[in-house]
Enzyme design. Sequence first.
Site, short mmCIF file in Angstrom:
data_model
loop_
_atom_site.label_atom_id
_atom_site.label_comp_id
_atom_site.label_asym_id
_atom_site.label_seq_id
_atom_site.Cartn_x
_atom_site.Cartn_y
_atom_site.Cartn_z
N ARG A 1 -13.21 37.31 58.52
CA ARG A 1 -14.16 38.37 58.06
C ARG A 1 -13.42 39.47 58.93
O ARG A 1 -13.34 39.33 59.90
CB ARG A 1 -15.41 38.27 58.18
CG ARG A 1 -16.27 39.14 58.25
CD ARG A 1 -17.92 38.51 59.24
NE ARG A 1 -17.86 38.82 60.47
CZ ARG A 1 -18.33 38.24 61.13
NH1 ARG A 1 -19.25 37.51 61.19
NH2 ARG A 1 -18.10 39.18 62.87
N HIS B 1 -20.86 40.74 60.91
CA HIS B 1 -21.45 39.90 60.46
C HIS B 1 -22.11 40.79 59.52
O HIS B 1 -22.25 40.74 58.40
CB HIS B 1 -22.56 39.02 61.14
CG HIS B 1 -23.79 38.75 61.07
ND1 HIS B 1 -23.49 37.73 59.42
CD2 HIS B 1 -24.95 39.02 60.72
CE1 HIS B 1 -24.64 37.42 59.14
NE2 HIS B 1 -25.33 38.16 59.65
N TYR C 1 -18.04 40.66 70.66
CA TYR C 1 -17.48 38.71 71.16
C TYR C 1 -16.69 39.02 70.53
O TYR C 1 -15.48 37.66 70.93
CB TYR C 1 -19.07 38.15 70.20
CG TYR C 1 -18.99 38.85 68.69
CD1 TYR C 1 -18.22 38.23 67.98
CD2 TYR C 1 -19.88 39.43 68.41
CE1 TYR C 1 -18.39 38.46 66.51
CE2 TYR C 1 -20.29 39.56 67.00
CZ TYR C 1 -19.49 39.24 66.16
OH TYR C 1 -19.82 39.96 65.27
#
Lengths: 349, 327
Positions: A250, A254, A263
Amino acid sequence: MEEQFPIIKVMDDEGKLVDPDVQIDSELVKKLYYHMTRIRLFDRKAISLQRQGRIGTYPPYEGQEAAQVGSVMALNGGDWVFPTYRDHGATLTFGADMVRTFLYWNGRAEGCVPPEGKNIFPAAVPIATQIPHAVGTAWAEKRKGTDHVALVYFGDGATSEGDFHEGLNFASVFQTPTVFFNQNNRYAISVPVEKQMHSKTIAQKGLAYDIPSVRVDGNDVLAVYEETQKAVKRARQGEGPTLIEAVTWRTGAHTTADDPTKYRPEAQGESVVHPLDRLERLMKNENLWDEAWINQVQLELENEVEVAVEAMENYPKANPEDLFDHVFETLPEQLDEQKQSYLDLIGRG
Amino acid sequence: MPVMSYIQAVTQAMREEMQRDEKVFVLGEDVGKKGGVFKATDGLYDEFGEQRVIDTPLAESAIAGVGIGAAMYGMRPIAEMQFADFIMPAVNQIISEASRIRYRSNNDWSCPITIRAPYGGGVHGALYHSQSVEAVFANQPGLKIVMPSNPYDAKGLLKAAIRDEDPVLFFEHKRAYRLLKEEVPEDDYVIPIGKADVKREGDDITVITYGLCVNFALQAAEKLEEEGISTHILDLRTVYPLDQEAIIEAAKKTGKVLLVTEDNKEGSVMSEVSAIISENCLFDLDSPVQRLAGPDVPAMPYAHTMEKFFMVSPDKVEAAMRDLAEF
């Protein structure tokens, strides 16, 4: 387990064929390139629209174009697609309308409606709930005696859910024509797959259910296409379900409400070659790169996206009182009264 | 007209619907050769075969979820949860998916699934085989919840549920299965979902209830009749969405209302019935609305004396009715 489930590739990061003797279908390659470019343009446009406040929160799929296009192109028109909220690259390729897809991300229920005859379920937002549905639909097709298959998308996080395991087990017991297509994009929002599971692969989870499973390079569109085709063929022939783990990445957040720098280690993912870049390298290596055609495709698709955005923005505004529509097939009397009382409250009764 | 038990009426409804419509099929745990742990699907496997009476893996979310997929495909699944207590793993499928599919797809998709489950106590079923779970689902627009009180209603309502274009939860009181018997027509009839039913006409007090408690109230009303107390009884039949008109009419009829449910008191379906009455019947009431319900403890006890203490019974209903009549 990584040895038992090696990552299958057709091309390497440089776009070189792993097996130089393999024959490439140039028409197929062009089609794959076309669709991957198309959905990338959609995706980037959607992010930009969200940044300008012209659509709502949006989950980008950049980096997963090969996984989505390669898999969905292996299906036929009468097959079934069960997407999540990050799989509209696949549904667009399968035939979902682009205007409606934009409408969906602008908060309109009309966006869930596929074109007549296209079996695309509304995108699942609760995680893994769509997996048993794909088993039920495939079971119904099998009972009816058709050769249609159901392909269901889900991410790495979904494999921790009960519905994933219940669905796989059910499909295994009843040998339903279901293709379980996992996009392991390495992150479930902020949790890396290493913390999602101690298992080294997702493919190995199929072993417990005696479901044939493969691990494929999810950024290699030809490998994804080929492996999905094999799974679809088996399903059509009555040989039951398959689990495919497409290892991908990805690239972005998100959703547009998420900031992955919080993160993710800084350099992580830098070495990943974008699936479209890989395909471009392959096309150049194989003398399939026709600059004039590429430019023409680019222009044509940019125009398609612009026209779709315009149509989305000119779409009639939602009528607030439609809020009460479609709770049931027919509106219960008291709900009709409730609608009236809400209208009275705002002085429109 | 044959006499049927409540459970035979349930079986008969499924049999008739399966004969009528090829798309109707049954799935659940032990529903096949065994015919279900209560025998609700007895004989269906022999008549319709394993393609239409499917023993599933022990996985409630998959039973609901696979059924939902088949329903959206165009089939008519009847999913059995072995006990209402075990519906919990399927809540996500029922609430997040089945009840929302029509709405979120702008009417493009629908989910005509019936989910049957035996509920209720008084059968020495202990904590995990006795619960009433309707309130868990009774504020989820898109779902319908049907709870029949006698064999005649069970057959007509289940047939209506199977034919309904929306998802229906169908809760059958397991103690009623063999306790209640009556004449049930052999012919095809359906009872409309969403409509309550007056089970007894009366003038002094009104009892509004559903499921097995209707029978308790009818027994109590007989006794009170001898004391000169006339009872009006409304059976909700469908506990979601509620038949507001019938509730208001029944409350106004006598002005004294007792609401009875076996479920825990706080947050039960009856709390909503009470709210409807308070919104609509202030000047017609002659007493505060009363509720008789199960206590607010987490589960039906196993110890016999405690189970009896927990359960609503004809005697308790009678006492509560007499108190209300004397108010």
